[in-house]
Scaffold this active site. Structure first.
Site, short mmCIF file in Angstrom:
data_model
loop_
_atom_site.label_atom_id
_atom_site.label_comp_id
_atom_site.label_asym_id
_atom_site.label_seq_id
_atom_site.Cartn_x
_atom_site.Cartn_y
_atom_site.Cartn_z
N ASP A 8 -50.43 -3.71 -60.58
CA ASP A 8 -49.17 -3.03 -60.30
C ASP A 8 -49.34 -1.53 -60.16
O ASP A 8 -48.68 -0.89 -59.33
CB ASP A 8 -48.15 -3.34 -61.41
N GLY A 9 -50.23 -0.93 -60.97
CA GLY A 9 -50.45 0.51 -60.88
C GLY A 9 -51.00 0.92 -59.52
O GLY A 9 -50.57 1.93 -58.95
N ASP B 48 -36.30 7.69 -78.86
CA ASP B 48 -37.66 8.05 -78.46
C ASP B 48 -37.73 8.45 -77.01
O ASP B 48 -38.68 9.12 -76.59
CB ASP B 48 -38.61 6.87 -78.69
N TYR C 203 -41.30 -1.37 -67.60
CA TYR C 203 -41.06 -0.75 -68.91
C TYR C 203 -39.64 -1.02 -69.41
O TYR C 203 -39.41 -1.28 -70.60
CB TYR C 203 -41.30 0.75 -68.79
N LEU D 279 -37.75 -3.58 -69.03
CA LEU D 279 -37.64 -4.93 -69.62
C LEU D 279 -38.20 -4.94 -71.04
O LEU D 279 -37.60 -5.51 -71.96
CB LEU D 279 -38.39 -5.93 -68.75
N SER D 280 -39.34 -4.29 -71.24
CA SER D 280 -39.95 -4.23 -72.57
C SER D 280 -39.07 -3.48 -73.56
O SER D 280 -39.12 -3.74 -74.77
CB SER D 280 -41.33 -3.55 -72.49
#
Length: 290
Positions: free
Chosen positions: A69-70, A172, A185, A187-188
């Protein structure tokens, strides 16, 4: 048809897959381009033409990104604004942005016949403004724009829509994502799964010090403004699509909205978004694994 190949030189079997892709493209009468950095692995293929990727993609019909993906995200940043459509072949772990796996390379023949589906994806546009309202930097994201501090330290974020304050959060960080990025990210961090061809901006707060902070979906036409404040040294950063973080200076404001630009992603395999969702994110649950 001109096709330019973009691959991660050190990613697993990406080099081997790139060779197979180039041969398949040539067999089907397509002109193959690659960056000069690929010469060592493609030197046996006399039919490959070379030019810097940023130059070749300007006249390409298709850009094929080979990697995880990156790699696909990095390639997408250079494809936006060009006539090229993006095709991802996964050689990484999850590869959620890829529509093909290495065992489906033969499907590239469909590029020549037009037997494929085009998925149009929205992008996020960001503008970093200083205290005087002067734009210091512009951003473009396919997945997300993340604002956070180092070492998971808490900051205070103020989020406004069309200059009307929606909320102030101690957390955060904050993630602003596209539907494409909803399975990354966001979703996580507890955000919802959104069909990628939908148009909206998702906001997900990272580890909020609140029981009421929940993900919010905004219209792509919304103009969002984000400011932040910390009580100690100002070490707040923003990160676009997982690239290297940049400092979010004190007193600056980040403005985020849907971009007028879009990205066309090709699907040659016939897999729907929900097929990929089931296969790549739900399979471990189906197999009884955590």
């Amino acid at each position: 048809m001109n096709v330019v190949v973009f691959h991660h030189l050190q990613r697993g079997c990406a080099a081997e897959v790139a060779q197979k892709v180039c041969r398949a493209l040539c067999r089907n009468g397509m002109t193959v381009w690659a960056d000069p950095a690929s010469r060592p692995i493609l030197q046996s293929m006399s039919f490959v033409q070379y030019a810097p990727f940023l130059e070749a993609v300007q006249t390409a019909d298709v850009a094929i990104a080979i990697g995880g993906d990156g790699t696909i995200l990095h390639c997408a940043r250079h494809v936006v604004g060009t006539p090229a459509k993006l095709l991802g072949i996964n050689t990484g772990r999850l590869g959620f942005l890829a529509s093909m796996e290495p065992d489906q390379i033969g499907e590239v023949a469909r590029l020549q016949t037009g037997d494929f589906r085009v998925s149009k994806r929205m992008l996020l546009e960001g503008r970093l403004l200083d205290e005087k309202g002067v734009c210091k930097q512009t951003l473009l994201a396919l997945n997300d724009i993340v604002i956070s501090r180092n070492y998971s330290r808490v900051a205070e974020f103020t989020v406004s829509r069309n200059h009307v304050v929606l909320g102030e959060y101690r957390a955060d960080g904050v993630i602003f994502s596209t539907p494409t990025g909803s399975t990354a990210y966001a979703l996580s961090a507890g955000g919802p799964i959104i069909e990628p061809e939908f148009s909206c901006i998702e906001m997900t707060v990272i580890c909020p010090h609140s029981l009421s902070a929940r993900p919010i979906l905004f219209s792509p036409h919304s103009q969002l403004q984000i400011g932040c404040h910390v009580r100690e040294d100002h070490d707040v950063y923003f990160c676009v699509d997982g690239e290297k973080p940049a400092l979010f200076p004190a007193g600056h404001t980040l403005h985020i909205s849907g971009s007028e630009q879009t990205l066309d992603i090709l699907d040659l395999s016939g897999n729907t978004f929900f097929d990929s969702l089931s296969r790549k994110l739900m399979q471990s649950l189906k197999d009884g694994r955590l």
